[in-house]
Design a protein around this motif. Structure first.
Motif, short mmCIF file in Angstrom:
data_model
loop_
_atom_site.label_atom_id
_atom_site.label_comp_id
_atom_site.label_asym_id
_atom_site.label_seq_id
_atom_site.Cartn_x
_atom_site.Cartn_y
_atom_site.Cartn_z
N HIS A 122 -4.38 0.28 5.23
CA HIS A 122 -4.17 1.64 4.72
C HIS A 122 -3.79 2.59 5.85
O HIS A 122 -2.91 3.44 5.70
CB HIS A 122 -5.42 2.15 4.02
N TRP A 132 -7.80 -4.13 -5.98
CA TRP A 132 -7.85 -4.36 -4.53
C TRP A 132 -9.27 -4.26 -4.01
O TRP A 132 -10.08 -3.45 -4.52
CB TRP A 132 -6.99 -3.33 -3.78
N ARG A 178 -3.80 -1.42 -8.15
CA ARG A 178 -4.68 -0.94 -7.09
C ARG A 178 -6.16 -1.07 -7.44
O ARG A 178 -6.99 -1.30 -6.56
CB ARG A 178 -4.35 0.53 -6.78
N VAL A 218 -8.11 -4.50 4.56
CA VAL A 218 -7.46 -3.60 3.61
C VAL A 218 -7.55 -2.16 4.12
O VAL A 218 -6.59 -1.38 4.02
CB VAL A 218 -8.07 -3.73 2.20
N ILE A 275 0.82 -1.21 0.00
CA ILE A 275 0.00 0.00 0.00
C ILE A 275 0.85 1.26 0.00
O ILE A 275 0.52 2.25 -0.66
CB ILE A 275 -0.96 -0.03 1.22
N LEU A 332 -4.78 -7.96 -3.39
CA LEU A 332 -3.53 -7.20 -3.37
C LEU A 332 -2.44 -7.86 -4.18
O LEU A 332 -1.52 -7.17 -4.65
CB LEU A 332 -3.06 -6.98 -1.93
N LEU A 346 -11.00 -2.63 -1.67
CA LEU A 346 -10.79 -1.49 -0.77
C LEU A 346 -11.83 -1.43 0.35
O LEU A 346 -11.63 -0.72 1.34
CB LEU A 346 -10.81 -0.19 -1.56
#
Length: 253
Positions: free
Chosen positions: A97, A86, A83, A93, A30, A69, A88
């Motif tokens: 971050h 991913w 990205r 996740v 990340i 990921l 999110l």
């Protein structure tokens, strides 16, 4: 930005080795240490930083693959995924971050999502809540009042307040997003200091106003007040970032 360690909104057991390895790799992905398309370092490359076994490494890679990921391809090895692949909205996740020192863009995106979701949930909760729903929302608010600012019990009460609103909304698909909101709330609160009592008092006022609108069964008012609560929370969170803009000018477009 330093995050206190007493509580971690994640589905992984941080006491398990594979959970530690997954977090170590995820944070590096990340923050850009490992870039999209690059081979993921193997367990031998990690041993200088963290104790890792082959089994723990494989389990960690499975976790990261499931969350988008990394991706494994025949003859290509395990590589960092772009990205846009991913997940999110996954609580892990999101937590990774914050571990990677979130930037202003990430925080704005997260709170913008909250601003879309939570006012609608509050509106439905005001219109559909049962006496039991209202009791749970009120219990969450009382827990915030009865405990010190940003203590673990206070954070849990705050999350319970918001989760109870999602339940009261009576929409099973909307409720699926409650875990995303809970993770966002918990991490933003963990960034704050118990000494910032003014911010905490302002937050209590915002929560009380939402509760009042739900008690009145005024859906539009509940939505408007929840929107104000989320924006106020964004402002106070952005103020913690180095070089962040003034809380008076930080707005969701």
């Amino acid at each position: 930005m330093r995050v206190r360690d007493f509580s971690r909104p994640t589905t992984l057991n941080s006491d398990r080795l594979f959970g530690q390895v997954a977090q170590k790799l995820a944070v590096a992905i990340i923050n850009g240490t490992f870039k999209a398309g690059e081979l993921l370092p193997n367990e031998d490359a990690l041993k200088s930083e963290i104790s890792v076994s082959r089994t723990a490494y494989r389990e960690a890679v499975k976790v990261l693959t499931a969350k988008g990921l990394v991706e494994s391809r025949p003859k290509s090895g395990t590589r960092v995924a772009p990205r846009d692949g991913w997940n999110l909205l996954d609580p892990d996740v999101l937590s990774w971050h914050f571990r990677a020192d979130p930037n202003e863009t990430f925080i704005r995106d997260l709170f913008e999502l909250r601003c879309f979701i939570e006012p609608s949930a509050a509106k439905l909760a005001a219109l559909r809540r049962t006496p039991a729903d209202l009791a749970r929302i009120e219990a969450g608010y009382r827990g915030m009042i009865d405990n010190p600012p940003y203590a673990e019990a206070t954070i849990r009460a705050d999350i319970a307040f918001h989760e109870a609103i999602f339940v009261a909304a009576g929409n099973s698909t909307l409720q699926c997003l409650a875990s995303v909101v809970s993770a966002a709330i918990q991490w933003s609160l963990l960034l704050k200091s118990a000494d910032d009592k003014n911010c905490f008092v302002e937050s209590l006022v915002d929560h009380e106003r939402v509760l009042d609108a739900i008690i009145r069964r005024d859906g539009d008012l509940a939505a408007a007040r929840m929107s104000a609560l989320v924006i106020d929370s964004l402002n106070s969170t952005l103020a913690l970032l180095p070089g962040a803009m003034s809380a008076n000018t930080a707005k969701i477009a």
